[in-house]
Motif scaffolding. Sequence first.
Motif, PDB file in Angstrom:
ATOM      1  N   GLN A  41       0.768  -1.237   0.160  1.00  0.00           N
ATOM      2  CA  GLN A  41      -0.019   0.043  -0.044  1.00  0.00           C
ATOM      3  C   GLN A  41       0.908   1.263  -0.059  1.00  0.00           C
ATOM      4  N   TYR A  42       2.095   1.216   0.580  1.00  0.00           N
ATOM      5  CA  TYR A  42       2.795   2.187   0.241  1.00  0.00           C
ATOM      6  C   TYR A  42       2.812   3.007  -1.163  1.00  0.00           C
ATOM      7  N   ALA A  43       2.874   2.037  -2.130  1.00  0.00           N
ATOM      8  CA  ALA A  43       2.768   2.531  -3.608  1.00  0.00           C
ATOM      9  C   ALA A  43       1.457   3.318  -3.903  1.00  0.00           C
ATOM     10  N   GLY A  44       0.274   2.870  -3.331  1.00  0.00           N
ATOM     11  CA  GLY A  44      -1.097   3.671  -3.333  1.00  0.00           C
ATOM     12  C   GLY A  44      -0.898   4.799  -2.557  1.00  0.00           C
ATOM     13  N   LEU A  45      -0.164   4.817  -1.483  1.00  0.00           N
ATOM     14  CA  LEU A  45      -0.236   6.111  -0.445  1.00  0.00           C
ATOM     15  C   LEU A  45       0.758   7.206  -1.346  1.00  0.00           C
ATOM     16  N   GLU A  46       1.829   6.792  -2.030  1.00  0.00           N
ATOM     17  CA  GLU A  46       2.716   7.653  -2.781  1.00  0.00           C
ATOM     18  C   GLU A  46       1.778   8.277  -3.886  1.00  0.00           C
ATOM     19  N   ALA A  47       0.917   7.501  -4.538  1.00  0.00           N
ATOM     20  CA  ALA A  47      -0.010   7.923  -5.559  1.00  0.00           C
ATOM     21  C   ALA A  47      -0.692   9.021  -5.199  1.00  0.00           C
ATOM     22  N   LEU A  48      -1.267   8.835  -3.954  1.00  0.00           N
ATOM     23  CA  LEU A  48      -2.250   9.900  -3.225  1.00  0.00           C
ATOM     24  C   LEU A  48      -1.180  11.367  -3.130  1.00  0.00           C
ATOM     25  N   HIS A  49      -0.166  10.907  -2.673  1.00  0.00           N
ATOM     26  CA  HIS A  49       0.571  12.084  -2.488  1.00  0.00           C
ATOM     27  C   HIS A  49       1.019  12.764  -3.523  1.00  0.00           C
ATOM     28  N   GLU A  50       1.221  12.172  -4.712  1.00  0.00           N
ATOM     29  CA  GLU A  50       1.578  12.760  -5.899  1.00  0.00           C
ATOM     30  C   GLU A  50       0.375  13.468  -6.643  1.00  0.00           C
ATOM     31  N   ALA A  51      -0.900  12.755  -6.414  1.00  0.00           N
ATOM     32  CA  ALA A  51      -1.758  13.321  -7.037  1.00  0.00           C
ATOM     33  C   ALA A  51      -2.626  14.583  -6.225  1.00  0.00           C
ATOM     34  N   TYR A  52      -2.756  14.541  -4.914  1.00  0.00           N
ATOM     35  CA  TYR A  52      -3.232  15.267  -4.139  1.00  0.00           C
ATOM     36  C   TYR A  52      -2.311  16.451  -3.155  1.00  0.00           C
ATOM     37  N   GLY A  53      -1.110  16.175  -3.280  1.00  0.00           N
ATOM     38  CA  GLY A  53      -0.193  16.880  -2.576  1.00  0.00           C
ATOM     39  C   GLY A  53      -0.081  18.224  -2.622  1.00  0.00           C
ATOM     40  N   ALA A  54      -0.115  18.811  -3.976  1.00  0.00           N
ATOM     41  CA  ALA A  54      -0.234  20.151  -4.533  1.00  0.00           C
ATOM     42  C   ALA A  54      -1.646  20.881  -4.100  1.00  0.00           C
ATOM     43  N   CYS A  81      13.091  -0.080   2.980  1.00  0.00           N
ATOM     44  CA  CYS A  81      11.544  -0.340   2.358  1.00  0.00           C
ATOM     45  C   CYS A  81      11.002   0.965   1.757  1.00  0.00           C
ATOM     46  N   LEU A  82      11.289   2.189   2.202  1.00  0.00           N
ATOM     47  CA  LEU A  82      10.648   3.095   1.573  1.00  0.00           C
ATOM     48  C   LEU A  82      11.199   3.612   0.306  1.00  0.00           C
ATOM     49  N   THR A  83      12.622   3.502  -0.174  1.00  0.00           N
ATOM     50  CA  THR A  83      13.082   3.388  -1.311  1.00  0.00           C
ATOM     51  C   THR A  83      12.350   2.371  -2.146  1.00  0.00           C
ATOM     52  N   ARG A  84      12.341   1.091  -1.784  1.00  0.00           N
ATOM     53  CA  ARG A  84      11.803   0.160  -2.499  1.00  0.00           C
ATOM     54  C   ARG A  84      10.359   0.610  -3.248  1.00  0.00           C
ATOM     55  N   TYR A  85       9.553   1.370  -2.412  1.00  0.00           N
ATOM     56  CA  TYR A  85       8.365   1.890  -2.992  1.00  0.00           C
ATOM     57  C   TYR A  85       8.182   3.323  -3.445  1.00  0.00           C
ATOM     58  N   GLY A  86       9.429   3.764  -3.213  1.00  0.00           N
ATOM     59  CA  GLY A  86       9.628   5.088  -3.976  1.00  0.00           C
ATOM     60  C   GLY A  86       8.730   6.303  -3.252  1.00  0.00           C
ATOM     61  N   VAL A  87       8.676   6.039  -1.749  1.00  0.00           N
ATOM     62  CA  VAL A  87       8.020   6.919  -0.976  1.00  0.00           C
ATOM     63  C   VAL A  87       8.799   8.356  -0.972  1.00  0.00           C
ATOM     64  N   GLY A  88       7.859   9.339  -1.470  1.00  0.00           N
ATOM     65  CA  GLY A  88       8.199  10.662  -1.128  1.00  0.00           C
ATOM     66  C   GLY A  88       7.555  11.516  -0.251  1.00  0.00           C
ATOM     67  N   PHE A  89       6.627  10.988   0.814  1.00  0.00           N
ATOM     68  CA  PHE A  89       5.722  11.712   1.739  1.00  0.00           C
ATOM     69  C   PHE A  89       6.453  11.481   2.962  1.00  0.00           C
ATOM     70  N   ARG A  90       6.097  12.244   3.918  1.00  0.00           N
ATOM     71  CA  ARG A  90       6.695  12.503   5.203  1.00  0.00           C
ATOM     72  C   ARG A  90       6.710  10.974   5.928  1.00  0.00           C
ATOM     73  N   VAL A  91       7.638  10.624   6.628  1.00  0.00           N
ATOM     74  CA  VAL A  91       7.580   9.202   7.449  1.00  0.00           C
ATOM     75  C   VAL A  91       8.239   9.841   8.924  1.00  0.00           C
ATOM     76  N   PHE A  92       7.598   9.434   9.777  1.00  0.00           N
ATOM     77  CA  PHE A  92       8.180   9.610  11.218  1.00  0.00           C
ATOM     78  C   PHE A  92       8.779   8.419  11.742  1.00  0.00           C
ATOM     79  N   GLU A  93       9.624   8.576  12.931  1.00  0.00           N
ATOM     80  CA  GLU A  93      10.252   7.674  13.696  1.00  0.00           C
ATOM     81  C   GLU A  93       9.068   6.549  14.212  1.00  0.00           C
ATOM     82  N   LYS A  94       9.543   5.574  14.389  1.00  0.00           N
ATOM     83  CA  LYS A  94       8.598   4.449  14.909  1.00  0.00           C
ATOM     84  C   LYS A  94       7.871   4.702  16.061  1.00  0.00           C
ATOM     85  N   VAL A  95       6.621   4.446  16.040  1.00  0.00           N
ATOM     86  CA  VAL A  95       5.851   4.816  17.232  1.00  0.00           C
ATOM     87  C   VAL A  95       5.086   3.498  17.831  1.00  0.00           C
TER      88      VAL A  95
END
Length: 161
Positions: A41-54, A81-95
């Motif tokens: 789902q990281y890929a789908g989340l990245e797609a949302l980030h790209e489509a709606y971020g602006a 893992c983030l690199t594998r899915y091309g994630v460009g949105f903000r990721v935080f420390e483990k919680v």
Amino acid sequence: MSRFYELSARSLEGEEIAFSRFKGRAALVVNTASLCGFTPQYAGLEALHEAYGARGLDVLAFPCDQFGGQEPGGRPEIEACLTRYGVGFRVFEKVEVNGERAHPLFAWLTAALPGLLGRKVRWNFTKFLIGRDGRPLRRFGPATAPRRLEGAIEAALAPPR
């Protein structure tokens, strides 16, 4: 003022991020894990980030190891893992998202938007949509694919009537 804007969290890079910086924008908060069946789902989340971020959406990911030990590593493993899915949105420390040590963001979100198990997050990739005014709008279960959130995101981004 919304409680959301009073909170903060440490980014994966170690910077304390005040959520007040997201004022006037919608946010999609997701608890994530690198070794979960839902990790693609990281890929789908990245797609949302790209489509709606602006247009005003911030995707905010919070790695968590509370479900089946599916986020056992530290920053290097999470970044791989983030690199594998091309994630460009903000990721935080483990919680933690449940229990006494739950991050205040998740304590607030689960109180405002309880799920099938009440005030708990059921599994990795539970999603919470926060409106431009900082109010929690909707909660989506782990099996809800990111693309299925588009209608709710559109509504959250629409100008007030």
